[in-house]
Design a protein around this motif. Structure first.
Motif, short mmCIF file in Angstrom:
data_model
loop_
_atom_site.label_atom_id
_atom_site.label_comp_id
_atom_site.label_asym_id
_atom_site.label_seq_id
_atom_site.Cartn_x
_atom_site.Cartn_y
_atom_site.Cartn_z
N ASP A 57 0.84 -1.21 0.00
CA ASP A 57 0.00 0.00 0.00
C ASP A 57 0.87 1.25 0.00
OD1 ASP A 57 -2.34 -1.49 0.04
OD2 ASP A 57 -2.65 -1.27 2.21
N ASP A 58 1.96 1.23 0.77
CA ASP A 58 2.86 2.39 0.81
C ASP A 58 3.30 2.78 -0.60
OD1 ASP A 58 2.83 2.52 3.61
OD2 ASP A 58 4.68 1.36 3.83
N ILE A 59 3.74 1.78 -1.37
CA ILE A 59 4.28 2.05 -2.70
C ILE A 59 3.18 2.39 -3.69
CG2 ILE A 59 5.61 1.06 -4.60
CD1 ILE A 59 7.18 1.77 -1.97
N VAL A 60 2.09 1.65 -3.67
CA VAL A 60 0.98 1.94 -4.58
C VAL A 60 0.41 3.32 -4.32
CG1 VAL A 60 -1.37 1.27 -5.24
CG2 VAL A 60 0.40 -0.48 -4.97
N ASP A 61 0.24 3.66 -3.05
CA ASP A 61 -0.32 4.97 -2.71
C ASP A 61 0.62 6.11 -3.13
OD1 ASP A 61 -2.46 3.64 -1.64
OD2 ASP A 61 -1.90 3.97 0.46
N LEU A 62 1.92 5.89 -3.01
CA LEU A 62 2.88 6.91 -3.43
C LEU A 62 2.80 7.12 -4.95
CD1 LEU A 62 5.27 8.81 -2.95
CD2 LEU A 62 6.78 6.82 -3.05
N ILE A 63 2.77 6.03 -5.69
CA ILE A 63 2.74 6.13 -7.15
C ILE A 63 1.45 6.77 -7.64
CG2 ILE A 63 2.66 4.78 -9.28
CD1 ILE A 63 4.59 2.78 -7.93
N THR A 64 0.31 6.31 -7.11
CA THR A 64 -0.96 6.86 -7.56
C THR A 64 -1.19 8.27 -7.01
OG1 THR A 64 -2.12 5.76 -5.72
CG2 THR A 64 -2.00 4.59 -7.83
N GLY A 65 -0.74 8.50 -5.78
CA GLY A 65 -0.93 9.82 -5.18
C GLY A 65 -0.17 10.91 -5.91
N GLN A 66 1.00 10.57 -6.44
CA GLN A 66 1.78 11.54 -7.21
C GLN A 66 1.59 11.37 -8.71
OE1 GLN A 66 5.79 12.36 -6.01
NE2 GLN A 66 5.44 11.83 -3.88
N ASP A 67 0.65 10.50 -9.09
CA ASP A 67 0.33 10.24 -10.49
C ASP A 67 1.58 9.93 -11.31
OD1 ASP A 67 -1.39 9.89 -12.64
OD2 ASP A 67 -1.34 12.01 -13.23
N LEU A 68 2.39 9.02 -10.78
CA LEU A 68 3.63 8.63 -11.45
C LEU A 68 3.34 7.58 -12.52
CD1 LEU A 68 5.95 8.22 -8.32
CD2 LEU A 68 5.64 10.26 -9.75
N THR A 69 4.03 7.69 -13.63
CA THR A 69 3.94 6.70 -14.69
C THR A 69 5.35 6.37 -15.18
OG1 THR A 69 3.67 8.44 -16.35
CG2 THR A 69 1.67 7.45 -15.46
N ASP A 70 5.47 5.29 -15.93
CA ASP A 70 6.78 4.85 -16.44
C ASP A 70 7.80 4.74 -15.33
OD1 ASP A 70 5.87 4.76 -19.13
OD2 ASP A 70 6.16 6.93 -19.30
N PRO A 91 0.05 -2.31 -12.89
CA PRO A 91 1.05 -2.61 -13.92
C PRO A 91 1.19 -1.54 -14.99
CG PRO A 91 -0.90 -3.97 -14.23
CD PRO A 91 -1.07 -3.29 -12.92
N ASP A 92 0.11 -0.81 -15.25
CA ASP A 92 0.15 0.20 -16.31
C ASP A 92 1.05 1.37 -15.96
OD1 ASP A 92 -1.93 0.58 -14.29
OD2 ASP A 92 -2.50 2.39 -15.41
N ARG A 93 1.43 1.51 -14.70
CA ARG A 93 2.29 2.61 -14.27
C ARG A 93 3.77 2.20 -14.15
NH1 ARG A 93 -0.37 7.11 -12.03
NH2 ARG A 93 -2.64 6.89 -11.95
N ILE A 94 4.07 0.93 -14.34
CA ILE A 94 5.42 0.41 -14.12
C ILE A 94 6.10 0.11 -15.45
CG2 ILE A 94 6.81 -1.27 -12.88
CD1 ILE A 94 5.00 0.51 -11.11
N ALA A 95 7.26 0.72 -15.68
CA ALA A 95 8.00 0.51 -16.92
C ALA A 95 9.02 -0.61 -16.79
CB ALA A 95 8.70 1.80 -17.34
N GLY A 96 9.43 -0.89 -15.57
CA GLY A 96 10.42 -1.94 -15.36
C GLY A 96 10.53 -2.32 -13.90
N LEU A 97 10.83 -3.58 -13.66
CA LEU A 97 11.07 -4.09 -12.31
C LEU A 97 12.53 -4.48 -12.19
CD1 LEU A 97 7.98 -6.42 -11.72
CD2 LEU A 97 8.53 -4.35 -10.42
#
Length: 241
Positions: A57-70, A91-97
Motif C-alpha cells: 500500500d505504501d508504494i501503490v499509494d505513493l505512485i498513484t498519489g503523485q500520479d507517477l507513470t513509467d 502494472p500500467d504505471r510500471i515501466a520496469g522491475l
C-alpha cells in the motif's frame, strides 16, 4: 527522464539509498526513496499488524498519489515481494522491475517460502520473547559483515538507520494474479560478495514472464551494495531506465 522508485529491504529505511539517489538524479532522472511503514521516519508506526500488504500500500499509494507513470521500480532484498505486489496492482504505471539481490516470489508465496531461512529469524524472535518483531541481523565476520558491509564507518551509519521488522512482513503471502504485470520487463542484479552460506538464491528462469530472455547482472559487492558500491549500482540502474 525516468522515475526511479527505490524500495529498501527489511530493517532498513529509505536513507540507505542516499549515495545512489544523487547519481541517478544527476543523470536527469526523478528519484524517490521512501521509508516503508515501521522504518525511518515511519518507525513509530511499527506494530504487529504491519505486513507485506501494508508496504505494498505504501508504494501503490505513493505512485498513484503523485500520479507517477513509467516507473522503474527497484526492490532490494525483502522488497522484491513489495515491488512484485505493487506491480500486480498497478502494472500500467510500471515501466520496469529491478530485483536487487532480492526475493522473487510467485503467486501465493511469502518471504518464508522464497527464503526458508527467514523462518529461523521468526523462531529466534519468539524464543527471545520479542514475539512479533525481529531485530536486525547481527554483524558477521568478514566478508559477511553487516549485510555485506565491512567498513566500520559504513557499518555505524547503516546501523543508525536499522529498526525491527514485523514478523507479518515475512509471513504474509503475495498476490500475483494480474496477467498484465507479466508484460513488465525485469532485471535481476545479484551481489556476489560475502553472501552467507545458508542464504540461497533461486535460479532465475532463462525466460522472463513476458517471453523475452532473462536479464541478469552481477555486482561484485555485498548485499547492501547501495552503500558499498553506489556508483556501480547506479550505472546498472541507468541501463535499465
Amino acid at each position: 527522464m525516468s522515475t526511479y522508485l527505490l524500495v529498501h529491504g527489511a530493517w532498513h529505511s529509505g536513507q540507505c539509498w542516499d549515495r545512489v539517489v544523487p547519481l541517478l538524479a544527476s543523470a536527469g532522472h526523478r528519484v524517490l526513496a521512501p521509508s516503508l511503514t515501521g522504518h525511518g521516519d515511519k518507525a513509530h508506526l511499527l506494530g504487529p499488524e504491519v505486513g507485506l500488504d501494508t508496504h505494498t500500500d505504501d508504494i501503490v499509494d505513493l505512485i498513484t498519489g503523485q500520479d507517477l507513470t513509467d516507473v522503474i521500480l527497484v526492490g532490494h532484498s525483502y522488497a522484491g515481494l513489495v515491488v512484485s505486489a505493487a506491480a500486480n496492482r498497478i502494472p500500467d504505471r510500471i515501466a520496469g522491475l529491478v530485483y536487487l539481490d532480492a526475493m522473487v516470489p510467485v503467486d501465493g508465496e511469502s518471504a518464508v517460502d522464497v527464503m526458508p531461512v527467514t523462518q529461523l529469524l521468526i523462531d529466534q524472535a519468539a524464543a527471545a520473547g520479542t514475539g512479533w518483531r525481529i531485530p536486525p541481523l547481527p554483524e558477521l565476520p568478514p566478508p559477511g559483515g553487516l549485510f555485506g558491509i565491512t567498513d566500520p564507518a559504513d557499518i555505524a551509519w547503516v546501523r543508525s538507520m536499522l529498526s525491527d521488522q514485523s514478523v507479518r512482513c515475512l509471513q504474509q503471502p503475495v498476490r500475483l494474479d494480474n496477467p498484465a504485470a507479466d508484460t513488465i520487463p525485469r532485471t535481476h542484479i545479484h551481489c556476489t560478495v560475502g553472501r552467507p552460506d545458508n542464504f540461497h538464491r533461486r535460479p532465475v528462469p532463462p525466460v522472463q514472464p513476458n517471453g523475452t530472455p532473462a536479464q541478469v547482472r552481477e555486482l561484485a559487492a555485498g548485499h547492501d551494495c547501495m552503500v558499498t558500491a553506489p556508483a556501480a549500482l547506479a550505472e546498472l540502474l541507468l541501463k535499465v531506465g
